[in-house]
Design a protein around this motif. Structure first.
Motif, PDB file in Angstrom:
ATOM      1  N   ILE A  52     -28.510  57.272  10.704  1.00 34.01           N
ATOM      2  CA  ILE A  52     -29.355  57.891   9.696  1.00 34.01           C
ATOM      3  C   ILE A  52     -28.523  58.952   8.979  1.00 34.01           C
ATOM      4  CG2 ILE A  52     -31.435  59.262   9.274  1.00 34.01           C
ATOM      5  CD1 ILE A  52     -32.553  57.987  11.854  1.00 34.01           C
ATOM      6  N   PHE A  53     -28.579  58.912   7.670  1.00 36.83           N
ATOM      7  CA  PHE A  53     -27.822  59.898   6.887  1.00 36.83           C
ATOM      8  C   PHE A  53     -28.784  60.761   6.080  1.00 36.83           C
ATOM      9  CE2 PHE A  53     -25.073  56.296   7.578  1.00 36.83           C
ATOM     10  CZ  PHE A  53     -23.869  56.867   7.924  1.00 36.83           C
ATOM     11  N   VAL A  54     -28.565  62.053   6.118  1.00 35.22           N
ATOM     12  CA  VAL A  54     -29.292  62.960   5.232  1.00 35.22           C
ATOM     13  C   VAL A  54     -28.239  63.653   4.379  1.00 35.22           C
ATOM     14  CG1 VAL A  54     -30.719  65.031   5.087  1.00 35.22           C
ATOM     15  CG2 VAL A  54     -31.234  63.300   6.801  1.00 35.22           C
ATOM     16  N   ASP A  55     -28.344  63.487   3.082  1.00 30.10           N
ATOM     17  CA  ASP A  55     -27.327  64.002   2.158  1.00 30.10           C
ATOM     18  C   ASP A  55     -25.934  63.524   2.523  1.00 30.10           C
ATOM     19  OD1 ASP A  55     -28.848  65.241   0.337  1.00 30.10           O
ATOM     20  OD2 ASP A  55     -28.692  67.256   1.184  1.00 30.10           O
ATOM     21  N   GLY A  56     -25.849  62.285   2.891  1.00 32.86           N
ATOM     22  CA  GLY A  56     -24.554  61.689   3.196  1.00 32.86           C
ATOM     23  C   GLY A  56     -23.979  62.033   4.556  1.00 32.86           C
ATOM     24  N   GLN A  57     -24.678  62.880   5.318  1.00 33.82           N
ATOM     25  CA  GLN A  57     -24.178  63.285   6.639  1.00 33.82           C
ATOM     26  C   GLN A  57     -24.900  62.515   7.742  1.00 33.82           C
ATOM     27  OE1 GLN A  57     -22.285  66.323   7.618  1.00 33.82           O
ATOM     28  NE2 GLN A  57     -21.520  66.531   5.525  1.00 33.82           N
ATOM     29  N   ASP A  58     -24.122  61.963   8.659  1.00 31.85           N
ATOM     30  CA  ASP A  58     -24.725  61.299   9.815  1.00 31.85           C
ATOM     31  C   ASP A  58     -25.453  62.355  10.654  1.00 31.85           C
ATOM     32  OD1 ASP A  58     -25.407  59.770  11.945  1.00 31.85           O
ATOM     33  OD2 ASP A  58     -23.430  58.875  12.237  1.00 31.85           O
ATOM     34  N   THR A  59     -26.711  62.084  10.986  1.00 25.37           N
ATOM     35  CA  THR A  59     -27.510  63.109  11.665  1.00 25.37           C
ATOM     36  C   THR A  59     -27.355  63.082  13.179  1.00 25.37           C
ATOM     37  OG1 THR A  59     -29.402  61.630  11.779  1.00 25.37           O
ATOM     38  CG2 THR A  59     -29.277  63.086   9.883  1.00 25.37           C
ATOM     39  N   LYS A  60     -26.694  62.077  13.712  1.00 25.67           N
ATOM     40  CA  LYS A  60     -26.654  61.906  15.160  1.00 25.67           C
ATOM     41  C   LYS A  60     -26.049  63.120  15.868  1.00 25.67           C
ATOM     42  CE  LYS A  60     -25.666  58.613  18.731  1.00 25.67           C
ATOM     43  NZ  LYS A  60     -24.695  57.668  19.240  1.00 25.67           N
TER      44      LYS A  60
END
Lengths: 260, 235
Positions: B58-66
């Motif tokens: 899952i990416f939020v603003d291009g960042q992987d949230t893991k």
């Protein structure tokens, strides 16, 4: 983590449970120290009660606190904080609040009875070390059980069972095995077995300090003969520390993986 | 902005989400719909990191949230079941969330809108379901974040509060936010949403505007369209 810790601690210190628990120790401490002329006997009685009772309260209170704050944890999980901070912060708050009740409850009578007596102060310190270790260990175990079991009844049962196992069943099995294998040299085996039981470990810690280990059963005597007082104390303390560290590491691990 | 890549979630043997791919790139109101147990809440909880996906990213603003938590600074979340610590007052709860979020917050207008003033010093445990939901809404909407997730925002609300809520959601939208809503109140969804994401048995079954759904199912009524899309011919 500190925010969660501070918040949970202030929440716990306001709860009537803490006061009840504190007054229990206060009464016990006063009762034993002022109505019993033999101080070392009072300390032993106090030790037996602290070892058994504080571990029970720690495991029950730990699991209760987790289940009661379940919704709260969900709320916190949606906030910009590290997952593990929530669990570790709460864990520390529960352990610290229980330890404070113990420390103050037993400490006040000790202070009034005699701070000048160096020996008594040492005894008190060892007693508190053991009690505080037991709080941290049993709350950590309770948190572990709760993190693995959504079903409260199951969680509670496992928690009580764990306590029962460590206080009673373990020693029973231990004695039975000693009887069964009495032809064999069992010193080392019994030493090893002691290390796996935090209750036994804290008993040994106190008994070694009071220098009455020989009076208090087989394990104590073996422990003392094998390690001597200083090494014995170090090993007991070190094992207790391991008993805290391992469950806490697992809270950290499981807390990062669990689904809510 | 938000991107789900191949998200699969299993709870033991139960498969709740199956290779969900979803990207939300522009601001607006997105309604996540689906029958009970279709994986709506799980999808949202995966986005927040409350539930850990079995596989996928899952990416939020291009960042992987893991394994991350900082991205939650950008998300306001209204949980589905408004259960709070029972021995805490409304004020204490607000204060706690404010200290945790470290953001500017505007709770006062929301407190006035929902008429929560008389309850501020009451314990959460003594509040009715609807009032709890109002507190829940204040907590979720008091901070200004680019992503807003509302899981069943209408549950337990009286008609007046519902009206206020709709206004609030529209205001949030005008600020250029991305808003995800799940709801079973179809009229609300029809009125507010720019796009619909319809989940069925853990997969995305339809994505598009309300009109597109109506065209696809050849209906004029939104409720009817939803009923149609669940029928085997469309599945």
């Amino acid at each position: 983590m500190f925010k969660i810790f501070r918040y949970s601690l202030s929440d716990l210190l306001r709860s009537s449970w803490s006061y009840f628990y504190f007054s229990f120790y206060l009464l016990l401490g006063f009762g034993l120290l002022f109505f019993n002329p033999d101080v070392s006997k009072s300390v032993i009685t106090l030790m037996n009660i602290i070892v058994v009772f504080s571990s029970l309260i720690a495991v029950v209170f730990g699991i209760m606190y987790y289940y009661n704050s379940r919704e709260f944890i969900e709320l916190l999980l949606a906030q910009p904080i590290k997952r593990s901070d929530i669990f570790i912060g709460q864990y520390l708050a529960v352990s610290v609040s229980l330890s404070l009740s113990l420390l103050l409850g037993v400490g006040i009578p000790f202070v009034i009875y005699g701070v000048a007596d160096a020996d008594l102060v040492k005894n008190f310190l060892v007693l508190m070390t053991a009690g505080i270790f037991l709080n941290f260990i049993f709350v950590a175990v309770a948190y572990n059980i709760a993190l693995y079991h959504e079903n409260r009844i199951k969680g509670f049962s496992y928690a009580i069972l764990f306590w029962l196992f460590m206080t009673l069943i373990y020693d029973g099995l231990f004695l039975i095995s000693l009887m069964m294998f009495k032809e064999y040299p069992l010193e080392k085996a019994s030493l090893a077995a002691t290390l796996f039981n935090p209750i036994d470990l804290s008993r040994i810690l106190i008994l070694l300090r009071l220098d009455i280990s020989a009076l208090m059963g087989y394990t104590g005597a073996v422990f003392k003969n094998f390690f001597g007082t200083t090494l014995g104390l170090t090993i007991a303390l070190f094992s207790l520390l391991i008993w805290v560290i391992l469950p806490v590491l697992n809270i950290y691990r499981k807390g990062n993986k669990k689904d809510f | 902005m938000i991107e789900f890549k191949n998200i699969t979630k299993k709870f033991g043997k139960l498969q709740v989400l199956e290779q969900v791919d979803l990207s939300i790139n522009k601001p607006g109101i997105y309604a996540i719909l689906g029958p009970n147990g279709s994986g709506k809440t799980t999808l949202i909880k995966c986005l927040l990191g409350m539930t850990i996906p079995t596989s996928g990213q899952i990416f939020v603003d291009g960042q992987d949230t893991k394994g991350k938590w900082e991205f939650r600074n950008q998300i306001s979340y209204l949980p589905q079941i408004a259960n709070f610590p029972k021995n805490m007052t409304v004020t204490e709860l607000l204060r706690l969330i404010k200290t945790l979020r470290k953001q500017a917050s505007a709770e006062q207008p929301l407190i006035d809108v929902f008429g929560l003033k008389p309850y501020l010093n009451k314990n959460m445990g003594t509040l009715s379901g609807g009032t709890k939901q109002k507190v829940n809404l204040v907590l979720a909407l008091m901070t200004d974040n680019p992503i807003v997730i509302l899981d069943e925002p209408t549950s337990g609300l009286d008609p007046l509060a519902l009206l206020e809520l709709k206004k609030l959601i529209k205001i949030e939208k005008e600020k250029g936010k991305t808003i995800l809503i799940t709801s079973h109140i179809m009229s609300l969804v029809e009125e507010l949403s720019d796009e619909i994401v319809f989940l069925l048995e853990g997969k995305i079954h339809f994505r598009g505007t309300v009109d597109a759904l109506k065209t696809k199912t050849q209906t004029v009524d939104f409720d009817e369209a939803i009923a149609q899309i669940l029928k085997p011919s469309h599945v």
